[in-house]
Motif scaffolding. Sequence first.
Motif, mmCIF file in Angstrom:
data_model
loop_
_atom_site.group_PDB
_atom_site.id
_atom_site.type_symbol
_atom_site.label_atom_id
_atom_site.label_comp_id
_atom_site.label_asym_id
_atom_site.label_seq_id
_atom_site.Cartn_x
_atom_site.Cartn_y
_atom_site.Cartn_z
ATOM 1 N N TYR A 486 70.214 13.942 52.687
ATOM 2 C CA TYR A 486 69.410 13.818 51.464
ATOM 3 C C TYR A 486 68.577 15.079 51.263
ATOM 4 O O TYR A 486 68.523 15.642 50.161
ATOM 5 N N LEU A 487 67.923 15.536 52.323
ATOM 6 C CA LEU A 487 67.115 16.752 52.236
ATOM 7 C C LEU A 487 67.984 17.963 51.918
ATOM 8 O O LEU A 487 67.592 18.848 51.145
ATOM 9 N N SER A 488 69.174 18.017 52.527
ATOM 10 C CA SER A 488 70.033 19.176 52.378
ATOM 11 C C SER A 488 70.423 19.419 50.930
ATOM 12 O O SER A 488 70.521 20.578 50.489
ATOM 13 N N ALA A 489 70.648 18.359 50.175
ATOM 14 C CA ALA A 489 71.057 18.524 48.777
ATOM 15 C C ALA A 489 69.991 19.277 47.990
ATOM 16 O O ALA A 489 70.294 20.223 47.240
ATOM 17 N N ASP A 490 68.725 18.878 48.139
ATOM 18 C CA ASP A 490 67.636 19.559 47.432
ATOM 19 C C ASP A 490 67.432 20.970 47.965
ATOM 20 O O ASP A 490 67.214 21.921 47.193
ATOM 21 N N MET A 491 67.477 21.125 49.278
ATOM 22 C CA MET A 491 67.246 22.449 49.873
ATOM 23 C C MET A 491 68.291 23.456 49.386
ATOM 24 O O MET A 491 67.964 24.605 49.075
ATOM 25 N N THR A 492 69.543 23.029 49.323
ATOM 26 C CA THR A 492 70.602 23.932 48.878
ATOM 27 C C THR A 492 70.417 24.318 47.412
ATOM 28 O O THR A 492 70.537 25.492 47.043
ATOM 29 N N ALA A 493 70.113 23.315 46.572
ATOM 30 C CA ALA A 493 69.929 23.594 45.143
ATOM 31 C C ALA A 493 68.753 24.537 44.916
ATOM 32 O O ALA A 493 68.834 25.486 44.111
#
Length: 655
Positions: A486-493
């Motif tokens: 879940y965190l990774s999606a925002d961090m990547t964007a």
Amino acid sequence: MQLRSIILYSKSGDKQVLDFALGELNIVTGTSQTGKSALLDIVDFCMGRDEVTLPIGPISRTVSWYAALFQLADTRAFVARKAPAPGRKSVTNAMLELGADLEPLAFEQLRVNADSTTVREQLGRRIGIGDTAVEGAGAPLSAHLGHAALLCLQNQDEVSSRRWLFHRQAEDGIRTALRTTLPYFLGAVAEDQAARQQQLTSARRQLRRLQGELKAAEQLNTDVDVTLQTLLREAAVRGLLSQEAASAGVQDRAGAVEALRVAASTASLPTPMRDEEQRRQEVQLQQLRGQLRSSLRELADQRQLLADQERHADGFASAVGRGVSRLQPLGLVVEDAGHDLGSCPACGSALAEPDASVGAMLATLGELRGQLDTARAARPGRERAVRELQQQTDVLRQQLRGVEGALSALSQAEEARRGLQSRAEEQAYARGRIDTYLGQLDGTGVGGELQRLRSQVELAEQVVAGLEDELDPQETEDRLAHSLNYLSADMTAWADRLKLEHGRRHVRLDLKRLTVVTDSDEGVAELMRIGSGKNWVGYHLVAHLALHQYFVAHQRPVPRMLMLDQPTQPYYPSDVAAKEAGTAVLDADREAVRRLFELMRDVVADLRGGLQIIVSDHANLPEAWFQDRVRYNWRDGNALIPQSWIDEHGGTAEG
């Protein structure tokens, strides 16, 4: 929990109040040496930190109390800490007041009524942390507000660090605390898991105690059987029992006791054991001893084989588990049906080895999970086989001790016969030993105690097994993997939005190493191997924004505030900023700084009051939206400490 105000009280009782907007981006801008960085230290101090990190200078010479007014969900909290005496490195005294309409208190109202531990516990309970303990590598760690604060603060040495991602991460013990409490704050650990974990720890301790008592009782029980068999052999040698009666008594304890009672009351048998019969019996016992020792060696070899299998299975499960962990993020990927896997997506040339499709990799993931399940399913069978081998070993050892006891009895009988003057004395000696031991045995109640302990151990094992089922570590790992994805999606964007190096790849949080990692053409790159302070600041920002967005969305017990000190320092060196009053040196740098603040602005807006960000920085962008969020502009003589305080209490401007 958000910050309404920071309050300073001078040594003469004057009050300096700095107010901040709740649920918004707050900017404190200014030139160097105006006290911007001290704001974070004051908040850290008022959230219960004992170590004093406030600068020595005008602030330490003029301020007598530091205070913060926090807004909680249903009330306000006023926390004040008395300035430490000169030379003091830590302070525990504090003041805590709660009230729905609290405002900054007058100097005359300040008093010590609590300590730092009370502040952490009371505020922690108010935001939902409660009284919890989280299992770590050592003793259970009680999560409190101080651990949550590590996720809310970034001073100027941390926000641009390539080695450390979190507040105070470089300090001894803090890394362990972060690794232990982060799964709890992310919700991977169930709310009541701490209590259940403590129950499991207590149940395991109780089980170990009962198992120790049972082992001691079984040892005593084994000694009883060995002694009974030894006495039976001696009674036969002394002529108090026939060989048939002695052999029959060996079959069970009750029979042995009854046979010995008969021997103790027998005057004498007409035909004692002859020397040749004693030698024949001794040979038979020696042969039986050899057979028992051989059987024990075979059982030991079988147990070693099972231990080797368990070790290899653990290695296999670990390797497969790593493969499963690497492939789990594929659940977030949508396969591009239009892409030809046999050709290069860049140049279109045919590939010698076509790329694997997402579907194929997901199938591999399923196979790995099946192999892992198979490996785990085999473990109970091996454990059961080990227990059965141990039981057989215990039986054979008991028999071996009985045989060795009988051989010892024969030897002792021969020595005693040579030392006694008559056969009557031999028999009287044997009757006395038998009668004394039977009297002791009647008083111990070994059999009943053994049965009671076995029942208690069985019940304790059921309790432990039930708690272990409830605390399935695989379930915790799955929840943690979900949270990190879940965190990774925002961090990547957001990394892509800030144009960070490798920002378009799979950016993610590594909890074991407590850093940010991403993918590159050369493999996985962690933060310390990504170049430039601009990237380090950017990755710090996206990681903490993603965490706080998650905390808000999932209602986790972490203060709804993030304080950043000097996030634009790679773009605004302090000497240049002092001369140019916050004007960007290069257009590219100015654009990058604008992107940083726009990201903070937009994340706060999306959370609709759920997050407050306070930034202390040199930057002072001319855009209207930026100026609307500037709470304090410390230039042209303005600073945290009023000049009147400095004039009154001595010293120069903030240094």
